[in-house]
Design an enzyme around this catalytic site. Structure first.
Site, mmCIF file in Angstrom:
data_model
loop_
_atom_site.group_PDB
_atom_site.id
_atom_site.type_symbol
_atom_site.label_atom_id
_atom_site.label_comp_id
_atom_site.label_asym_id
_atom_site.label_seq_id
_atom_site.Cartn_x
_atom_site.Cartn_y
_atom_site.Cartn_z
ATOM 1 N N ASP A 11 45.261 20.570 53.841
ATOM 2 C CA ASP A 11 45.680 19.170 53.812
ATOM 3 C C ASP A 11 44.638 18.380 53.029
ATOM 4 O O ASP A 11 43.489 18.812 52.891
ATOM 5 C CB ASP A 11 45.817 18.607 55.217
ATOM 6 C CG ASP A 11 46.372 17.182 55.210
ATOM 7 O OD1 ASP A 11 47.466 16.981 54.654
ATOM 8 O OD2 ASP A 11 45.708 16.273 55.736
ATOM 9 N N SER A 12 45.059 17.224 52.552
ATOM 10 C CA SER A 12 44.122 16.377 51.823
ATOM 11 C C SER A 12 43.056 15.801 52.746
ATOM 12 O O SER A 12 42.026 15.318 52.271
ATOM 13 C CB SER A 12 44.880 15.228 51.137
ATOM 14 O OG SER A 12 45.572 14.454 52.102
ATOM 15 N N CYS A 74 50.660 19.154 54.119
ATOM 16 C CA CYS A 74 50.466 17.835 53.516
ATOM 17 C C CYS A 74 51.753 17.508 52.770
ATOM 18 O O CYS A 74 52.158 18.257 51.876
ATOM 19 C CB CYS A 74 49.281 17.859 52.552
ATOM 20 S SG CYS A 74 49.049 16.353 51.586
ATOM 21 N N ASN A 75 52.404 16.426 53.163
ATOM 22 C CA ASN A 75 53.672 16.082 52.533
ATOM 23 C C ASN A 75 53.508 15.711 51.074
ATOM 24 O O ASN A 75 54.346 16.049 50.238
ATOM 25 C CB ASN A 75 54.332 14.939 53.299
ATOM 26 C CG ASN A 75 54.984 15.408 54.579
ATOM 27 O OD1 ASN A 75 56.125 15.830 54.592
ATOM 28 N ND2 ASN A 75 54.247 15.352 55.677
ATOM 29 N N GLU A 159 42.923 7.626 59.568
ATOM 30 C CA GLU A 159 41.701 8.325 59.139
ATOM 31 C C GLU A 159 40.434 7.576 59.554
ATOM 32 O O GLU A 159 39.368 8.181 59.679
ATOM 33 C CB GLU A 159 41.732 8.544 57.626
ATOM 34 C CG GLU A 159 42.833 9.480 57.173
ATOM 35 C CD GLU A 159 42.318 10.645 56.346
ATOM 36 O OE1 GLU A 159 41.283 10.479 55.682
ATOM 37 O OE2 GLU A 159 42.965 11.719 56.375
ATOM 38 N N CYS A 193 54.757 12.391 57.143
ATOM 39 C CA CYS A 193 53.323 12.481 56.859
ATOM 40 C C CYS A 193 52.659 13.021 58.107
ATOM 41 O O CYS A 193 52.943 12.549 59.219
ATOM 42 C CB CYS A 193 52.744 11.112 56.487
ATOM 43 S SG CYS A 193 50.946 11.129 56.259
ATOM 44 N N HIS A 195 49.790 12.652 59.226
ATOM 45 C CA HIS A 195 48.905 11.717 59.929
ATOM 46 C C HIS A 195 49.657 10.894 60.976
ATOM 47 O O HIS A 195 49.073 10.445 61.965
ATOM 48 C CB HIS A 195 48.277 10.730 58.937
ATOM 49 C CG HIS A 195 47.213 11.297 58.074
ATOM 50 N ND1 HIS A 195 47.470 12.186 57.069
ATOM 51 C CD2 HIS A 195 45.866 11.085 58.060
ATOM 52 C CE1 HIS A 195 46.334 12.498 56.465
ATOM 53 N NE2 HIS A 195 45.347 11.854 57.048
#
Length: 278
Positions: A11-12, A74-75, A159, A193, A195
């Site tokens: 993932d980013s 990660c989308n 984040e 997403c 997150h």
């Protein structure tokens, strides 16, 4: 290949840990390597070319660590980079490796969650602008009408560990209301997403009755289980020691603090300076 390889999860940043959490619960026997490219996160507002280059570098790093299978949890990476990697890179450079994403497994089952055949998709600008969900959903369910909403403030809130603060309420309400105004018949919202699951309590608090919320963790875990069952050439070379390791291109201490929240358990990572491997 020996039998001590791992499944790579990329993932980013931190969001993919919500997917990894579900995968590890569903398939605890396998070995895993998680890599978060936190030094270059978020990916959502980057161009297709930049996301592709970053994603490919991370995938190749995971290949170099002995991962024959990598999940793009990660989308944005799945939307902007997955197809090019699968079609242009793997056949030429890595014919025995596989890279899977999170969009197709979700699109395959979303029809079971809507009676009105009208759904909403909430994601980053990159995911929304790619229209990947609209295209994939239409393949499996031509009768479904999907409406998108970009949520540029949600990833920064999560984040920075501000997703539970009262200050997040404004942006949660803003994007949800903007989406719901697009079609009154909407009865399902897909969180596109990884997150966003950390915002679920706030989202559910303002959703009208009859509108369901669909996350991706369990969906991707179920899809991976089916994939491994159908591809013994991959599953047979994955180590079954239940080992998990974590890596980040960002600050190790900060990653561990935040990652533990996403993963629901203590995380101890290693920092790497990511450079093109090949």
């Amino acid at each position: 290949m020996d039998t001590k390889h791992s499944i790579g999860i990329f993932d980013s940043g931190y969001g993919g840990l919500t997917v990894f959490k579900s995968i590890a619960q569903k398939l605890p026997q396998y070995n895993y390597i998680y890599f978060g490219d936190n030094a270059r996160s978020p990916y959502g507002d980057h161009s297709f070319e930049t996301v592709y280059q970053y994603t490919l570098e991370c995938v190749e790093w995971l290949f170099a660590q002995g991962c024959p299978l990598v999940i793009l949890a990660c989308n944005t990476a799945s939307a902007k980079a997955l197809r090019s990697i699968q079609q242009k890179v793997l056949p030429v450079k890595y014919p025995n490796h596989r890279v899977l994403g999170v969009i197709r497994p979700t699109a395959e089952i979303v029809g079971a969650y809507t009676e009105s055949k009208t759904i909403g998709v909430m994601g980053t600008r990159g995911t929304v602008n790619s229209e990947s969900y609209l295209l994939e959903i239409k393949k499996f369910f031509p009768e479904i009408n999907a409406f998108q909403q970009s949520c540029p403030m949600w990833v920064p809130l999560v984040e920075n560990n501000e997703h539970l603060d009262p200050g997040a309420d404004y942006f949660v309400k803003k994007y949800v209301e903007e989406l719901l105004q697009k079609k009154k018949e909407m009865d399902c919202i897909l969180l596109a997403c990884t997150h966003y699951p950390l915002l679920i309590p706030k989202i559910k608090a303002i959703l009208p009755e009859g509108v369901s919320l669909l996350g991706q963790g369990e969906i991707v875990a179920n899809s991976l289980e089916a994939y491994l069952a159908n591809h013994p050439e991959i599953s047979s070379v994955i180590g079954a020691d239940g080992f998990k390791s974590f890596f980040t291109s960002g600050d190790q201490k900060m990653f561990d603090e935040h990652a533990s929240i996403f993963f629901g358990a203590e995380v101890n990572s290693e920092h790497i300076d990511l450079k093109p491997i090949f």
